[in-house]
Design an enzyme around this catalytic site. Sequence first.
Site, PDB file in Angstrom:
ATOM      1  N   SER A  75       0.866  -1.187   0.000  1.00  0.00           N
ATOM      2  CA  SER A  75       0.000   0.000   0.000  1.00  0.00           C
ATOM      3  C   SER A  75       0.895   1.227   0.000  1.00  0.00           C
ATOM      4  CB  SER A  75      -0.849  -0.015   1.278  1.00  0.00           C
ATOM      5  OG  SER A  75      -1.493   1.223   1.473  1.00  0.00           O
ATOM      6  N   TYR A 109      -2.253  -1.557  10.449  1.00  0.00           N
ATOM      7  CA  TYR A 109      -2.218  -1.654   8.985  1.00  0.00           C
ATOM      8  C   TYR A 109      -0.882  -1.124   8.463  1.00  0.00           C
ATOM      9  CZ  TYR A 109      -3.952  -1.130   4.161  1.00  0.00           C
ATOM     10  OH  TYR A 109      -4.136  -1.225   2.803  1.00  0.00           O
TER      11      TYR A 109
HETATM   12  P1  NAD Z   1     -11.541  -6.089  -0.089  1.00  0.00           P
HETATM   13  O1  NAD Z   1     -12.117  -6.074   1.286  1.00  0.00           O
HETATM   14  O2  NAD Z   1     -12.447  -5.898  -1.265  1.00  0.00           O
HETATM   15  O3  NAD Z   1     -10.717  -7.427  -0.329  1.00  0.00           O
HETATM   16  C1  NAD Z   1     -10.047  -8.082   0.682  1.00  0.00           C
HETATM   17  C2  NAD Z   1     -10.019  -9.546   0.319  1.00  0.00           C
HETATM   18  O4  NAD Z   1      -9.357 -10.249   1.356  1.00  0.00           O
HETATM   19  C3  NAD Z   1     -11.427 -10.124   0.171  1.00  0.00           C
HETATM   20  O5  NAD Z   1     -11.453 -11.030  -0.895  1.00  0.00           O
HETATM   21  C4  NAD Z   1     -11.610 -10.842   1.498  1.00  0.00           C
HETATM   22  O6  NAD Z   1     -12.512 -11.926   1.391  1.00  0.00           O
HETATM   23  C5  NAD Z   1     -10.197 -11.318   1.753  1.00  0.00           C
HETATM   24  N1  NAD Z   1      -9.923 -11.669   3.145  1.00  0.00           N
HETATM   25  C6  NAD Z   1     -10.161 -10.948   4.263  1.00  0.00           C
HETATM   26  N2  NAD Z   1      -9.818 -11.668   5.359  1.00  0.00           N
HETATM   27  C7  NAD Z   1      -9.354 -12.863   4.910  1.00  0.00           C
HETATM   28  C8  NAD Z   1      -8.868 -14.030   5.545  1.00  0.00           C
HETATM   29  N3  NAD Z   1      -8.812 -14.128   6.880  1.00  0.00           N
HETATM   30  N4  NAD Z   1      -8.491 -15.071   4.765  1.00  0.00           N
HETATM   31  C9  NAD Z   1      -8.582 -15.013   3.413  1.00  0.00           C
HETATM   32  N5  NAD Z   1      -9.034 -13.928   2.764  1.00  0.00           N
HETATM   33  C10 NAD Z   1      -9.416 -12.867   3.500  1.00  0.00           C
HETATM   34  O7  NAD Z   1     -10.395  -4.978  -0.084  1.00  0.00           O
HETATM   35  P2  NAD Z   1      -9.407  -4.467  -1.227  1.00  0.00           P
HETATM   36  O8  NAD Z   1      -9.496  -2.981  -1.202  1.00  0.00           O
HETATM   37  O9  NAD Z   1      -9.609  -5.186  -2.492  1.00  0.00           O
HETATM   38  O10 NAD Z   1      -7.988  -4.850  -0.595  1.00  0.00           O
HETATM   39  C11 NAD Z   1      -7.141  -5.862  -1.111  1.00  0.00           C
HETATM   40  C12 NAD Z   1      -5.700  -5.582  -0.687  1.00  0.00           C
HETATM   41  O11 NAD Z   1      -5.284  -4.330  -1.252  1.00  0.00           O
HETATM   42  C13 NAD Z   1      -5.511  -5.458   0.811  1.00  0.00           C
HETATM   43  O12 NAD Z   1      -4.292  -6.052   1.202  1.00  0.00           O
HETATM   44  C14 NAD Z   1      -5.462  -3.952   1.018  1.00  0.00           C
HETATM   45  O13 NAD Z   1      -4.736  -3.615   2.163  1.00  0.00           O
HETATM   46  C15 NAD Z   1      -4.754  -3.520  -0.248  1.00  0.00           C
HETATM   47  N6  NAD Z   1      -4.961  -2.107  -0.601  1.00  0.00           N
HETATM   48  C16 NAD Z   1      -6.212  -1.613  -0.874  1.00  0.00           C
HETATM   49  C17 NAD Z   1      -6.351  -0.266  -1.223  1.00  0.00           C
HETATM   50  C18 NAD Z   1      -7.686   0.331  -1.581  1.00  0.00           C
HETATM   51  O14 NAD Z   1      -7.782   1.567  -1.709  1.00  0.00           O
HETATM   52  N7  NAD Z   1      -8.735  -0.443  -1.792  1.00  0.00           N
HETATM   53  C19 NAD Z   1      -5.224   0.560  -1.248  1.00  0.00           C
HETATM   54  C20 NAD Z   1      -3.971   0.015  -0.952  1.00  0.00           C
HETATM   55  C21 NAD Z   1      -3.851  -1.321  -0.626  1.00  0.00           C
END
Ligand code: NAD
Length: 257
Positions: free
Chosen positions: A139, A152
């Site tokens: 991130s 985080y």
């Molecule tokens: P999201 O909530 O849509 O996706 C998260 C995924 O992780 C989902 O598929 C969920 O089912 C899964 N998950 C959660 N707990 C779990 C567990 N215990 N075991 C297995 N799977 C699990 O969120 P997102 O925004 O798509 O985030 C995905 C990644 O990207 C994360 O690591 C997040 O930190 C990172 N990220 C997101 C953003 C953003 O703006 N959306 C920015 C930077 C980084």
Amino acid sequence: MSLTGKTAIVTGSNSGIGLGVARELARAGADVVLNSFTDSPEDHALAAEVGQEFGTNVRYIQADMSNPEDCRALIQQAGACDILVNNAGIQHVAPIDEFPTEKWDAIIAINLSSAFHTTAAALPMMRKAGWGRVVNIASAHGLTASPYKSAYIAAKHGVVGLSKTTALETAREPITCNAICPGYVLTPLVEAQIPDQMAAHNMDRDTVVREVMLERQPSRQFATVEEIGGTTVFLCSDAAAQITGTTISVDGGWTAL
Ligand code: NAD
């Protein structure tokens, strides 16, 4: 770029960025394993749908990334792992002195330790296959901090460090490891926050996105899941063979500030 014949495992991929990355890998020809902690008919139907759309073998394997045994079992059950994308992640927002211990532990386990366990299980398979790519979804918060997100930010900084160590331990092999550092990405989770923010600030959609949600992102535009997927496919390409142990920001200039 053709990834035909490669098997990719994407943790946390039944929604959001993980699903977007999985779709771009399948579009590039890879067989893909989708994963989350749930095991619903919808999860398996989603895998079938992506497989049908791109004509590759897409499976769903349930495994809870907060559990070290599950992390390693996911890789073993997949049977092959040429491309590992560590994406599963959760968030909790609170000041340090009020941050619940169980939330700290869960975030460190899911966002950081899972990547250690899956990588440990995947590297022997990559070595045997003579090729491998580890892509960790960190991130902008892996490179910079904000208040109230201690777990985080600690986890994401840890993912960047783990990526560097993985790269050094594999530097003399045809295996690379890098971290992608997205800024704000338009996922269903973020999309769902927009109406509340519009109401809270009494602003229209464009204004609340630009002035409130993307205040720290100089482009004032969200990154997309397709862009994170495309960056992942690039890191899996031959052109990226000497890119290892680094971070690639997809953040509209956030970390240039
Ligand atoms: P999201 O909530 O849509 O996706 C998260 C995924 O992780 C989902 O598929 C969920 O089912 C899964 N998950 C959660 N707990 C779990 C567990 N215990 N075991 C297995 N799977 C699990 O969120 P997102 O925004 O798509 O985030 C995905 C990644 O990207 C994360 O690591 C997040 O930190 C990172 N990220 C997101 C953003 C953003 O703006 N959306 C920015 C930077 C980084």
